[in-house]
Write a protein that holds these residues in place. Structure first.
Motif, PDB file in Angstrom:
ATOM      1  N   CYS A 127     -10.574   1.521  -7.934  1.00  0.00           N
ATOM      2  CA  CYS A 127     -10.323   1.288  -6.478  1.00  0.00           C
ATOM      3  C   CYS A 127      -9.264   0.365  -6.074  1.00  0.00           C
ATOM      4  CB  CYS A 127     -11.713   1.056  -5.846  1.00  0.00           C
ATOM      5  SG  CYS A 127     -12.796   2.396  -6.391  1.00  0.00           S
ATOM      6  N   VAL A 128      -9.395  -0.965  -6.857  1.00  0.00           N
ATOM      7  CA  VAL A 128      -8.345  -2.087  -6.738  1.00  0.00           C
ATOM      8  C   VAL A 128      -6.914  -1.461  -6.700  1.00  0.00           C
ATOM      9  CG1 VAL A 128      -7.442  -4.272  -7.291  1.00  0.00           C
ATOM     10  CG2 VAL A 128      -9.974  -3.953  -6.733  1.00  0.00           C
ATOM     11  N   ALA A 129      -6.977  -0.849  -7.838  1.00  0.00           N
ATOM     12  CA  ALA A 129      -5.316  -0.406  -8.135  1.00  0.00           C
ATOM     13  C   ALA A 129      -4.728   0.944  -6.975  1.00  0.00           C
ATOM     14  CB  ALA A 129      -5.486   0.260  -9.540  1.00  0.00           C
ATOM     15  N   GLN A 130      -5.848   1.325  -6.399  1.00  0.00           N
ATOM     16  CA  GLN A 130      -5.565   2.308  -5.336  1.00  0.00           C
ATOM     17  C   GLN A 130      -5.071   1.741  -4.119  1.00  0.00           C
ATOM     18  OE1 GLN A 130      -9.234   4.520  -5.018  1.00  0.00           O
ATOM     19  NE2 GLN A 130      -8.577   6.051  -6.514  1.00  0.00           N
ATOM     20  N   GLY A 131      -5.420   0.257  -3.857  1.00  0.00           N
ATOM     21  CA  GLY A 131      -5.310  -0.240  -2.639  1.00  0.00           C
ATOM     22  C   GLY A 131      -6.513  -0.408  -1.774  1.00  0.00           C
ATOM     23  N   VAL A 132      -7.661  -0.275  -2.328  1.00  0.00           N
ATOM     24  CA  VAL A 132      -8.918  -0.593  -1.632  1.00  0.00           C
ATOM     25  C   VAL A 132      -9.021  -2.111  -1.263  1.00  0.00           C
ATOM     26  CG1 VAL A 132     -11.450  -0.549  -1.338  1.00  0.00           C
ATOM     27  CG2 VAL A 132     -10.100   1.431  -2.636  1.00  0.00           C
ATOM     28  N   PRO A 133      -8.934  -2.349   0.041  1.00  0.00           N
ATOM     29  CA  PRO A 133      -8.813  -3.918   0.392  1.00  0.00           C
ATOM     30  C   PRO A 133     -10.284  -4.564   0.365  1.00  0.00           C
ATOM     31  CG  PRO A 133      -8.586  -2.581   2.380  1.00  0.00           C
ATOM     32  CD  PRO A 133      -8.883  -1.572   1.108  1.00  0.00           C
TER      33      PRO A 133
ATOM     34  N   LEU B 144      -3.614 -10.846  -7.884  1.00  0.00           N
ATOM     35  CA  LEU B 144      -4.115 -11.601  -7.100  1.00  0.00           C
ATOM     36  C   LEU B 144      -3.630 -11.156  -5.732  1.00  0.00           C
ATOM     37  CD1 LEU B 144      -3.973 -15.153  -8.455  1.00  0.00           C
ATOM     38  CD2 LEU B 144      -5.639 -13.553  -8.570  1.00  0.00           C
ATOM     39  N   VAL B 145      -4.345 -11.195  -4.874  1.00  0.00           N
ATOM     40  CA  VAL B 145      -3.978 -10.697  -3.418  1.00  0.00           C
ATOM     41  C   VAL B 145      -4.318 -11.814  -2.536  1.00  0.00           C
ATOM     42  CG1 VAL B 145      -4.202  -8.952  -1.764  1.00  0.00           C
ATOM     43  CG2 VAL B 145      -4.478  -8.166  -3.978  1.00  0.00           C
ATOM     44  N   PRO B 146      -3.327 -12.583  -1.863  1.00  0.00           N
ATOM     45  CA  PRO B 146      -4.017 -13.546  -1.038  1.00  0.00           C
ATOM     46  C   PRO B 146      -4.547 -13.148   0.007  1.00  0.00           C
ATOM     47  CG  PRO B 146      -1.443 -13.666  -1.417  1.00  0.00           C
ATOM     48  CD  PRO B 146      -1.916 -12.496  -2.093  1.00  0.00           C
ATOM     49  N   LYS B 147      -5.568 -13.945   0.392  1.00  0.00           N
ATOM     50  CA  LYS B 147      -6.834 -13.469   1.219  1.00  0.00           C
ATOM     51  C   LYS B 147      -6.322 -12.906   2.546  1.00  0.00           C
ATOM     52  CE  LYS B 147     -11.109 -15.424   3.512  1.00  0.00           C
ATOM     53  NZ  LYS B 147     -12.004 -14.206   2.920  1.00  0.00           N
ATOM     54  N   GLN B 148      -5.168 -13.919   3.226  1.00  0.00           N
ATOM     55  CA  GLN B 148      -4.878 -13.203   4.410  1.00  0.00           C
ATOM     56  C   GLN B 148      -4.093 -11.946   4.323  1.00  0.00           C
ATOM     57  OE1 GLN B 148      -3.657 -15.760   2.750  1.00  0.00           O
ATOM     58  NE2 GLN B 148      -1.551 -16.668   3.229  1.00  0.00           N
ATOM     59  N   TYR B 149      -3.590 -11.831   3.245  1.00  0.00           N
ATOM     60  CA  TYR B 149      -2.764 -10.236   2.999  1.00  0.00           C
ATOM     61  C   TYR B 149      -3.756  -9.344   3.256  1.00  0.00           C
ATOM     62  CZ  TYR B 149       1.864 -12.341   2.476  1.00  0.00           C
ATOM     63  OH  TYR B 149       2.894 -13.224   2.583  1.00  0.00           O
ATOM     64  N   ALA B 150      -4.987  -9.543   2.303  1.00  0.00           N
ATOM     65  CA  ALA B 150      -5.941  -8.711   2.099  1.00  0.00           C
ATOM     66  C   ALA B 150      -6.704  -8.488   3.537  1.00  0.00           C
ATOM     67  CB  ALA B 150      -7.218  -9.221   1.143  1.00  0.00           C
ATOM     68  N   ALA B 186       1.741  -1.508   2.200  1.00  0.00           N
ATOM     69  CA  ALA B 186       2.725  -2.461   2.195  1.00  0.00           C
ATOM     70  C   ALA B 186       2.339  -3.820   2.086  1.00  0.00           C
ATOM     71  CB  ALA B 186       3.877  -2.374   3.440  1.00  0.00           C
ATOM     72  N   LEU B 187       1.376  -4.127   2.476  1.00  0.00           N
ATOM     73  CA  LEU B 187       0.894  -5.444   2.584  1.00  0.00           C
ATOM     74  C   LEU B 187       0.091  -6.003   1.300  1.00  0.00           C
ATOM     75  CD1 LEU B 187      -0.914  -5.603   6.039  1.00  0.00           C
ATOM     76  CD2 LEU B 187       0.774  -7.398   5.119  1.00  0.00           C
ATOM     77  N   LEU B 188      -0.370  -5.000   0.455  1.00  0.00           N
ATOM     78  CA  LEU B 188      -0.783  -5.196  -0.900  1.00  0.00           C
ATOM     79  C   LEU B 188       0.212  -5.218  -2.193  1.00  0.00           C
ATOM     80  CD1 LEU B 188      -3.950  -3.044  -0.376  1.00  0.00           C
ATOM     81  CD2 LEU B 188      -3.847  -5.780  -0.378  1.00  0.00           C
ATOM     82  N   PRO B 189      -0.170  -5.821  -3.085  1.00  0.00           N
ATOM     83  CA  PRO B 189       0.942  -5.718  -4.196  1.00  0.00           C
ATOM     84  C   PRO B 189       0.775  -4.448  -4.982  1.00  0.00           C
ATOM     85  CG  PRO B 189      -0.872  -7.555  -4.648  1.00  0.00           C
ATOM     86  CD  PRO B 189      -1.062  -7.283  -3.257  1.00  0.00           C
ATOM     87  N   GLN B 190      -0.441  -3.727  -4.920  1.00  0.00           N
ATOM     88  CA  GLN B 190      -0.449  -2.269  -5.507  1.00  0.00           C
ATOM     89  C   GLN B 190       0.428  -1.319  -4.863  1.00  0.00           C
ATOM     90  OE1 GLN B 190      -2.891  -4.081  -4.411  1.00  0.00           O
ATOM     91  NE2 GLN B 190      -4.346  -4.750  -6.198  1.00  0.00           N
ATOM     92  N   GLY B 191       1.048  -1.663  -3.511  1.00  0.00           N
ATOM     93  CA  GLY B 191       1.551  -0.676  -2.736  1.00  0.00           C
ATOM     94  C   GLY B 191       2.974  -0.864  -2.790  1.00  0.00           C
ATOM     95  N   GLN B 192       3.376  -1.781  -3.724  1.00  0.00           N
ATOM     96  CA  GLN B 192       5.063  -2.185  -3.643  1.00  0.00           C
ATOM     97  C   GLN B 192       5.934  -1.205  -4.590  1.00  0.00           C
ATOM     98  OE1 GLN B 192       5.921  -4.567  -1.627  1.00  0.00           O
ATOM     99  NE2 GLN B 192       3.792  -4.531  -1.271  1.00  0.00           N
ATOM    100  N   PRO B 193       5.537  -0.685  -5.738  1.00  0.00           N
ATOM    101  CA  PRO B 193       6.452   0.027  -6.229  1.00  0.00           C
ATOM    102  C   PRO B 193       6.836   1.530  -5.381  1.00  0.00           C
ATOM    103  CG  PRO B 193       4.759  -0.677  -7.825  1.00  0.00           C
ATOM    104  CD  PRO B 193       4.229  -0.785  -6.403  1.00  0.00           C
ATOM    105  N   PRO B 248      17.580   1.220  -3.510  1.00  0.00           N
ATOM    106  CA  PRO B 248      16.274   1.575  -3.877  1.00  0.00           C
ATOM    107  C   PRO B 248      15.901   0.588  -4.921  1.00  0.00           C
ATOM    108  CG  PRO B 248      18.017   3.210  -4.419  1.00  0.00           C
ATOM    109  CD  PRO B 248      18.542   2.329  -3.420  1.00  0.00           C
ATOM    110  N   GLN B 249      14.305   0.438  -4.913  1.00  0.00           N
ATOM    111  CA  GLN B 249      13.568  -0.100  -5.848  1.00  0.00           C
ATOM    112  C   GLN B 249      14.200  -1.653  -6.133  1.00  0.00           C
ATOM    113  OE1 GLN B 249      10.977   1.273  -7.147  1.00  0.00           O
ATOM    114  NE2 GLN B 249      11.742   3.305  -6.048  1.00  0.00           N
ATOM    115  N   GLU B 250      14.485  -2.487  -5.094  1.00  0.00           N
ATOM    116  CA  GLU B 250      14.935  -3.784  -5.213  1.00  0.00           C
ATOM    117  C   GLU B 250      13.835  -4.681  -4.288  1.00  0.00           C
ATOM    118  OE1 GLU B 250      18.803  -5.300  -5.449  1.00  0.00           O
ATOM    119  OE2 GLU B 250      19.231  -3.645  -6.968  1.00  0.00           O
ATOM    120  N   PRO B 251      13.573  -5.635  -4.726  1.00  0.00           N
ATOM    121  CA  PRO B 251      12.722  -6.374  -3.811  1.00  0.00           C
ATOM    122  C   PRO B 251      13.515  -6.926  -2.492  1.00  0.00           C
ATOM    123  CG  PRO B 251      13.344  -7.734  -5.613  1.00  0.00           C
ATOM    124  CD  PRO B 251      13.580  -6.270  -5.951  1.00  0.00           C
TER     125      PRO B 251
END
Lengths: 637, 251
Positions: A127-133, B144-150, B186-193, B248-251
């Motif tokens: 779920c975390v990998a899916q982006g569940v906040p 890790l996901v900074p709390k404010q982004y989460a 977009a706010l989460l590291p998991q969404g970056q790629p 494409p694909q650059e930060p």
């Protein structure tokens, strides 16, 4: 009825890994040749459909809502358990396993529960990998809380909307597959029957809820993830569309129905405000962490709560359970509330609630802290009742919430009909007689993401049944039956609405098979239900046609199935001469009013076999063997 | 209390619709708006007339099924709630209430107050996800996901997909809905790629559906039962611009 649970041998902790190793695999190149029909798109259904499609199977997914994102899993508030032990407070797979078995009052299968505890950690990763906040600490690490009286902090949560976020995660995974063309989604489509040929499940018959068209879909396996049946009580915390039709139709086609009497009543819901009420709203039981539950000592005391001095209040849970107090398990908290209301101490306009009072917590911690913890729940309460819970104690009362019973499945999650698999709340498998808080989400996702995708191979890679043509007589026959059932409802020359009958049925089931049950009451219910059912079939009125969007028709069909389920529920409750978990038989209690189990005679799963008519099912048993745990009496004193 | 209701009735997507007038008598202020409609429907059935079709399910403001326009406002006169969370204490006896379906070209009426919001599902199918196969995830605390982004991601992720933003928008744009999902991921590291193709795919889908364009009216935020901020639309526009100008694909 043959009940082979297919529990693997060997030590408990290695059963699942051994089972994976010995499970049959479908050759990767062949998977696309298998078509799996998944009914329901909640946590269990959506996660199963997405995962099966990722593996390469052809999947069709069906839901009655307008979108798979609406399934009722979305309403779960509190959280999801996992044995991650991130807080380092002594959690482990073994402890989660033990807590779940004990919480279920020793009426679930050891092997299933252990597997659930094992895969719990994978769910969080997924779920975390899916982006569940999920909630985080300032370090960026995941936050955990203790939930429902658990002795460790193992619950992951996303504000008060954990179910929503997990469901959207599964929905997004499913949407990806729909976009890729590997899942064909059928929203606004309701299952009305199953096609069983030569003993194997070969497909389903559905009704398009917009056009009214009835059609069949054939597949190599069918998966039901269609949820529970709490709406048999009419008023429950379930969404209004939740229904038993899919599992009931499966039962009528030969699937054993296990432990229907195990229903869970959630202690912290907003009491009913009138007859017109359509549903009950649950507030997360995390409220019990800081709220104190009380009633006036004197029956009939109608004073404003602020004017009742402390000495004239009865904080009954704190009095009865000094060590767990307000955090005792759901079934106990619910039953004790009923006792208070039944004894005339109920509060509110209709004397149908007990107080949940935050004044002490607000005094101790300050309003901002309480607001930060429960702000959204307080707002919800205020919106519904028009009262400000920061000033006036909340009123709460238990409401039907979850059903532990469901279709019997073996360790592979396959029902007694070969080819028919059942996941999530729709099956009976993991919670025994009582489910712990934050465990429903865990089970739904465990079944869909991690268990079924492995175990379904054991069926699919086995011998394949003879080909079945879409227009075979056996298929047409089921379609015709469904068409007849629909036209009978639409053409009925009746005068009362489906809702009228649902409400009356709910009243019987709630009064005689709710929180407290006894033989006399259950017999009364068993006398009344068939009478009301006859009246329903004679007098129900469904305006409009079957060939268009017709919500009264949808409702009537669901209520018809609830009538038959209600009867089985009461029979099961009558036969189970013991109290355990959510099933409390008043004849079987200790002197202190606690549930008294009978492990000698009832340490088994009761499985009911349809024999041709409602009320005529045959009862079978699957003995529960305990190797790892010792059966003890639950004590929360 | 007694209410006079003017309700949109339309037999099918192609049929001509019209307002019908009903009275809701002896209803009380504790009732929810949908429970009042239930009462009216029970009366209609008693008179052997077809009940008013309206979408609903959880009745606690989270499933996103319900949604009608009440006196010109999607979800009615209250703020921060879905139609099912509207109670009659917002009205007084004798009030006339106009009840219509969500109006948007992209949401064809199916019957009475029920519309087809399938276009919103198709927007998610065009990229509103992280492509992570079951079983392939690393340990949940490995990233890790900074709390404010989460927290901000959660603010966006709260969207219930009801479509009130579309119904409220004078252009019937789906920008707030789309922006909420783009921003959440977009706010989460998991969404970056997949950040670039996600926003491009989803916006392309929006344009292919019958939605209008966003002209920053802000009516969407006001109607949103979850109070999702139009700031996310600004974020979507930034994401879209970045996708257009950065390699494409650059930060």
């Amino acid at each position: 009825m043959l009940l082979d649970a297919k529990i693997p041998g060997g030590p408990l902790a290695s059963k699942w890994s051994e089972h994976i190793l010995h499970s049959k695999l479908v050759n990767p190149a062949n998977k696309r040749k298998y078509h799996v029909l998944v009914v329901g798109s909640g946590l269990a259904g959506a996660s199963a459909a997405a995962t099966l499609a990722e593996l390469g199977y052809q999947v069709s997914c069906f839901c009655f809502q307008d979108s798979p994102r609406r399934a009722h899993s979305i309403a779960a508030q509190g959280g999801i358990n996992a044995a991650k032990n991130y807080p380092n407070d002594g959690d482990s797979v073994a402890r989660l396993f033990y807590d779940t078995i004990k919480g279920g009052d020793f009426r679930s299968r050891e092997a299933n529960v252990h597997r659930l505890a094992e895969v719990s950690s994978n769910i969080i990763d997924q779920c975390v990998a899916q982006g569940v906040p999920f909630a985080r600490e300032y370090s960026g690490l995941l936050d955990n809380r203790s939930f429902g009286g658990a002795p460790v902090s193992r619950t992951f949560y996303a504000r008060g909307q954990t179910g929503q976020q997990l469901l959207l995660g599964a929905y997004q995974a499913l949407s990806r597959q729909i976009g890729l063309g590997t899942v064909k989604m059928h929203p606004r489509t309701e299952l009305l029957d199953l096609i069983v040929v030569d003993g194997a499940c070969r497909g389903i018959v559905v009704r398009d809820l917009v056009s009214g068209q009835i059609s069949s879909h054939l597949g190599d396996a069918v998966v039901l993830g269609t949820g529970g049946y709490s709406n048999v009580f009419y008023l429950s915390t379930n969404a209004l569309g939740c229904n038993t039709t899919a599992i009931w139709r499966a039962h009528r086609r030969g699937a054993g129905f296990a432990n229907p009497c195990y229903t869970q009543i959630h202690p912290t819901c907003i009491p009913q405000s009138g007859d017109y009420q359509s549903k009950l709203t649950l507030m997360s039981e995390s409220l019990r962490n800081d709220g104190r539950i009380w009633v006036p000592r004197t029956p009939g005391d109608r004073r404003n709560p602020a004017n009742i001095p402390d000495g004239e209040r009865d904080y009954y849970l704190e009095r009865l359970y000094p060590s767990f107090g307000n955090l005792c398990p759901r079934d106990i908290a619910s039953r004790r509330a009923k006792e208070q209301v039944d004894s005339g101490r109920g509060v509110g306009e209709l004397s149908n609630g007990v107080y949940l009072d935050f004044s002490e917590a607000i005094g101790r911690l300050g309003q901002p802290t309480i607001q930060a913890r429960y702000g959204n729940l307080f707002d919800m309460y205020a919106r519904i009742t028009g009262e400000d819970p920061y000033r006036v104690p909340m009123r709460i009362y238990p409401a039907p919430h979850y059903t532990m019973g469901g279709l019997w499945v073996d360790y592979n999650l396959m029902s007694t009909i070969p080819g028919l698999h059942v996941v999530g709340e729709a099956n009976f498998s993991d919670h025994g007689a009582n489910r712990l808080g934050a465990s429903a989400l865990m089970q739904g996702l465990a079944d869909g993401y991690f268990v079924l995708p492995v175990t379904i191979g054991n069926y699919l890679a086995g011998p394949r049944p003879a080909p079945l043509a879409a227009d075979a007589a056996a298929v047409r026959a089921v379609e015709d039956e469904v068409r007849q059932r629909v036209s009978k409802l639409v053409d009925n020359d009746g005068d009362l609405s489906p809702t009228h009958f649902h409400r009356e049925l709910g009243r019987i089931v709630w009064n005689y098979c709710g929180m407290g049950r006894n033989a006399a009451g259950l017999r009364t219910a068993l006398d009344q239900i068939p009478v009301l059912r006859e009246e329903f079939h004679a007098r129900v009125r469904v305006p409009g046609s079957g060939e268009s969007l017709n919500q009264a028709l949808e409702r009537a069909g669901r209520v018809a199935d609830y009538f038959e389920l209600a009867e089985l529920l009461c029979r099961d409750a009558l036969e189970r001469e013991e109290s355990c978990g959510g099933h409390f038989r008043e004849e079987h209690q200790t002197e202190e009013g606690e549930a008294r189990r009978d492990d000698v005679n009832f340490a088994h799963v009761a499985v009911w076999e349809w024999t041709g008519a409602s009320g005529q099912q045959r009862r079978h048993t699957e003995p529960l063997a305990y190797e790892a745990v010792e059966l003890t009496q639950r004590s929360y004193k | 209390m007694n209410l006079i209701l003017h309700v949109w009735r339309q037999a099918s997507p192609t049929a001509r619709g019209r307002f019908e007038t009903y009275t809701a008598n002896d209803v009380n202020e504790e009732m929810s708006f949908l429970e009042m409609l239930d009462v009216v429907n029970e009366q209609l059935i008693a008179n052997n007339q077809e009940p008013i079709a309206f979408e609903h399910d959880c009745r606690e403001g989270i499933c996103g099924s319900c949604g009608v326009v009440v006196n010109g406002e999607p979800h009615g006169p209250h703020r921060g709630g879905a139609t099912c969370q509207l109670h009659l204490r917002h009205f007084k006896s004798g009030d006339e209430i106009w009840i219509e379906p969500f109006r948007a070209k992209a949401f064809p009426v199916l019957k009475d107050l029920i519309v087809d919001r399938g276009a919103l599902d198709r927007i998610i199918q065009a990229g509103g996800y992280v492509s992570v196969r079951t079983g392939s995830a690393p340990d949940a605390n490995a990233v890790l996901v900074p709390k404010q982004y989460a927290e901000q991601a959660m603010n966006a992720a709260e969207c219930i997909g009801c479509g009130a933003c579309v119904a409220a928008c004078p252009n019937a744009a789906a920008m707030l809905f789309t922006a909420a999902k783009v921003s959440h991921l977009a706010l989460l590291p998991q969404g970056q790629p997949e950040r670039t193709q996600r926003v491009e795919g989803m916006v392309a889908r929006v344009n292919a559906e019958a939605f209008g364009h966003c002209t920053n009216h802000g009516a969407c935020e006001a109607a949103c039962p979850k109070g999702i901020s139009v700031d996310f639309i600004a974020r979507l526009n930034r994401e879209l611009l970045k996708a257009a100008v950065l390699p494409p694909q650059e930060p």
